[in-house]
Motif scaffolding. Structure first.
Motif, PDB file in Angstrom:
ATOM      1  N   SER A  10      29.014  40.973  43.365  1.00 51.35           N
ATOM      2  CA  SER A  10      30.204  41.795  43.220  1.00 51.35           C
ATOM      3  C   SER A  10      31.138  41.223  42.155  1.00 51.35           C
ATOM      4  O   SER A  10      31.666  41.965  41.315  1.00 51.35           O
ATOM      5  CB  SER A  10      30.933  41.899  44.564  1.00 51.35           C
ATOM      6  OG  SER A  10      32.077  42.704  44.441  1.00 51.35           O
ATOM      7  N   ALA A  13      29.444  41.705  38.600  1.00 55.39           N
ATOM      8  CA  ALA A  13      29.480  43.108  38.183  1.00 55.39           C
ATOM      9  C   ALA A  13      30.900  43.540  37.846  1.00 55.39           C
ATOM     10  O   ALA A  13      31.129  44.246  36.852  1.00 55.39           O
ATOM     11  CB  ALA A  13      28.882  44.000  39.273  1.00 55.39           C
ATOM     12  N   GLU A  14      31.866  43.124  38.648  1.00 59.20           N
ATOM     13  CA  GLU A  14      33.247  43.493  38.384  1.00 59.20           C
ATOM     14  C   GLU A  14      33.726  42.930  37.041  1.00 59.20           C
ATOM     15  O   GLU A  14      34.334  43.649  36.245  1.00 59.20           O
ATOM     16  CB  GLU A  14      34.161  43.003  39.510  1.00 59.20           C
ATOM     17  CG  GLU A  14      35.603  43.409  39.323  1.00 59.20           C
ATOM     18  CD  GLU A  14      36.494  43.045  40.497  1.00 59.20           C
ATOM     19  OE1 GLU A  14      37.702  43.335  40.409  1.00 59.20           O
ATOM     20  OE2 GLU A  14      36.004  42.486  41.498  1.00 59.20           O
ATOM     21  N   GLU A  16      31.982  42.136  34.440  1.00 58.06           N
ATOM     22  CA  GLU A  16      31.272  42.728  33.305  1.00 58.06           C
ATOM     23  C   GLU A  16      31.544  44.221  33.119  1.00 58.06           C
ATOM     24  O   GLU A  16      31.437  44.723  32.007  1.00 58.06           O
ATOM     25  CB  GLU A  16      29.764  42.488  33.426  1.00 58.06           C
ATOM     26  CG  GLU A  16      29.365  41.020  33.425  1.00 58.06           C
ATOM     27  CD  GLU A  16      29.764  40.265  32.161  1.00 58.06           C
ATOM     28  OE1 GLU A  16      29.964  40.893  31.095  1.00 58.06           O
ATOM     29  OE2 GLU A  16      29.886  39.032  32.236  1.00 58.06           O
ATOM     30  N   LEU A  17      31.864  44.929  34.188  1.00 58.64           N
ATOM     31  CA  LEU A  17      31.948  46.391  34.100  1.00 58.64           C
ATOM     32  C   LEU A  17      33.329  47.003  34.318  1.00 58.64           C
ATOM     33  O   LEU A  17      33.667  47.999  33.669  1.00 58.64           O
ATOM     34  CB  LEU A  17      30.976  47.029  35.105  1.00 58.64           C
ATOM     35  CG  LEU A  17      29.494  46.767  34.891  1.00 58.64           C
ATOM     36  CD1 LEU A  17      28.686  47.340  36.053  1.00 58.64           C
ATOM     37  CD2 LEU A  17      29.018  47.326  33.565  1.00 58.64           C
ATOM     38  N   LYS A  18      34.098  46.472  35.225  1.00 55.14           N
ATOM     39  CA  LYS A  18      35.309  47.165  35.688  1.00 55.14           C
ATOM     40  C   LYS A  18      36.246  47.584  34.557  1.00 55.14           C
ATOM     41  O   LYS A  18      36.666  48.746  34.490  1.00 55.14           O
ATOM     42  CB  LYS A  18      36.059  46.302  36.696  1.00 55.14           C
ATOM     43  CG  LYS A  18      37.264  47.005  37.290  1.00 55.14           C
ATOM     44  CD  LYS A  18      37.961  46.139  38.312  1.00 55.14           C
ATOM     45  CE  LYS A  18      39.158  46.866  38.876  1.00 55.14           C
ATOM     46  NZ  LYS A  18      39.906  46.011  39.795  1.00 55.14           N
ATOM     47  N   SER A  22      34.596  51.566  33.322  1.00 54.31           N
ATOM     48  CA  SER A  22      35.097  51.838  34.669  1.00 54.31           C
ATOM     49  C   SER A  22      34.243  52.859  35.427  1.00 54.31           C
ATOM     50  O   SER A  22      34.090  52.757  36.646  1.00 54.31           O
ATOM     51  CB  SER A  22      36.555  52.284  34.621  1.00 54.31           C
ATOM     52  OG  SER A  22      36.700  53.445  33.836  1.00 54.31           O
ATOM     53  N   ARG A  24      30.973  53.291  35.063  1.00 53.32           N
ATOM     54  CA  ARG A  24      29.762  52.555  35.452  1.00 53.32           C
ATOM     55  C   ARG A  24      30.071  51.674  36.659  1.00 53.32           C
ATOM     56  O   ARG A  24      29.249  51.510  37.553  1.00 53.32           O
ATOM     57  CB  ARG A  24      29.354  51.692  34.289  1.00 53.32           C
ATOM     58  CG  ARG A  24      28.029  51.622  33.742  1.00 53.32           C
ATOM     59  CD  ARG A  24      26.924  52.507  34.015  1.00 53.32           C
ATOM     60  NE  ARG A  24      26.619  53.345  32.890  1.00 53.32           N
ATOM     61  CZ  ARG A  24      25.764  54.331  32.924  1.00 53.32           C
ATOM     62  NH1 ARG A  24      25.092  54.612  34.011  1.00 53.32           N
ATOM     63  NH2 ARG A  24      25.546  55.065  31.884  1.00 53.32           N
ATOM     64  N   TRP A  25      31.253  51.096  36.672  1.00 52.34           N
ATOM     65  CA  TRP A  25      31.683  50.270  37.798  1.00 52.34           C
ATOM     66  C   TRP A  25      31.793  51.127  39.063  1.00 52.34           C
ATOM     67  O   TRP A  25      31.322  50.739  40.133  1.00 52.34           O
ATOM     68  CB  TRP A  25      32.998  49.579  37.460  1.00 52.34           C
ATOM     69  CG  TRP A  25      33.649  48.821  38.570  1.00 52.34           C
ATOM     70  CD1 TRP A  25      34.912  49.008  39.039  1.00 52.34           C
ATOM     71  CD2 TRP A  25      33.107  47.755  39.350  1.00 52.34           C
ATOM     72  NE1 TRP A  25      35.179  48.127  40.069  1.00 52.34           N
ATOM     73  CE2 TRP A  25      34.081  47.342  40.286  1.00 52.34           C
ATOM     74  CE3 TRP A  25      31.868  47.119  39.368  1.00 52.34           C
ATOM     75  CZ2 TRP A  25      33.874  46.323  41.205  1.00 52.34           C
ATOM     76  CZ3 TRP A  25      31.652  46.099  40.299  1.00 52.34           C
ATOM     77  CH2 TRP A  25      32.653  45.711  41.194  1.00 52.34           C
ATOM     78  N   SER A  28      28.346  51.818  40.281  1.00 51.01           N
ATOM     79  CA  SER A  28      27.766  50.629  40.916  1.00 51.01           C
ATOM     80  C   SER A  28      28.324  50.418  42.320  1.00 51.01           C
ATOM     81  O   SER A  28      27.577  50.069  43.242  1.00 51.01           O
ATOM     82  CB  SER A  28      28.009  49.394  40.050  1.00 51.01           C
ATOM     83  OG  SER A  28      27.328  49.530  38.817  1.00 51.01           O
ATOM     84  N   VAL A  58      24.503  46.366  35.094  1.00 51.92           N
ATOM     85  CA  VAL A  58      25.300  45.372  34.372  1.00 51.92           C
ATOM     86  C   VAL A  58      24.900  45.286  32.905  1.00 51.92           C
ATOM     87  O   VAL A  58      25.721  44.973  32.041  1.00 51.92           O
ATOM     88  CB  VAL A  58      25.237  43.992  35.079  1.00 51.92           C
ATOM     89  CG1 VAL A  58      23.889  43.301  34.876  1.00 51.92           C
ATOM     90  CG2 VAL A  58      26.377  43.098  34.628  1.00 51.92           C
TER      91      VAL A  58
END
Length: 187
Positions: A10, A13-14, A16-18, A22, A24-25, A28, A58
């Motif tokens: 978590s 992923a957060e 790298e993506l949030k 956003s 994609r986050w 996920s 990711v």
């Protein structure tokens, strides 16, 4: 596996993506919610499914994109920068019939050599189910609607459109297998 892998996944992923992707986050997180809802059919591998659900996209993160093929880029990132669990890395690298898309991109041999498909059909199917029954915004959907949405978003003749149309029968079969496993799961 234990809950620590889920917390770690978590966080990764957060980060790298949030902020950069956003939507994609959100997807996920929705895939992870699906994983949480079906984890009982996997027993001791429920946390592994959750971690893979959180990390499956990711490789879309701009700083990680090397080949432009997110399953391969994500799996390499997890292996090379984090020394992640081999089964997790292989799930991410092969999620949702990625070998078929790798073939469309001329990357199949590379993906197969580095990240062989796991010989754990229910676990592999479970990640397909979670990904392919979740919208880009993280909401539940059907696999048929998800495939149609992907074709509509990318175009039928794009690499992704060709791949997803080829993969659709396998996606639908995987979803049916998971639904059958869920139907016999004690409540």
């Amino acid at each position: 596996m234990d809950g620590l892998i889920v917390d770690w996944a978590s966080q990764v992923a957060e980060v790298e993506l949030k902020d950069v992707l956003s939507r994609r986050w959100a997807h996920s997180l929705g895939v992870a919610r699906r994983a949480a809802s079906i984890g009982a059919i996997l027993g001791k591998d429920a946390d592994l499914l959750m971690a893979a659900a959180l990390l499956h996209d990711v490789g879309y993160a701009p700083r990680l994109a090397r080949t432009g093929f997110h399953p391969l880029d994500g799996a390499r990132f997890l292996r090379d920068e984090h020394g992640a669990d081999e089964r997790l890395v292989r799930l991410v690298g092969n999620h949702s019939f990625a070998l078929l898309e790798a073939e469309e991109r001329g990357l199949r041999e590379e993906l197969e050599a580095e990240f062989p498909l796991l010989e754990e059909p229910l676990l592999v199917d479970a990640l397909v189910y979670c990904d392919m029954t979740t919208t880009p915004d993280g909401e539940p959907t059907t696999a048929r609607d998800r495939v149609a949405e992907i074709v509509g978003r990318y175009g039928a003749d794009s690499v992704v459109g060709r791949f997803i149309r080829r993969a659709a029968p396998e996606i639908f079969a995987a979803v049916e297998r998971v639904e059958a496993a869920l139907a016999v799961q004690p409540r």
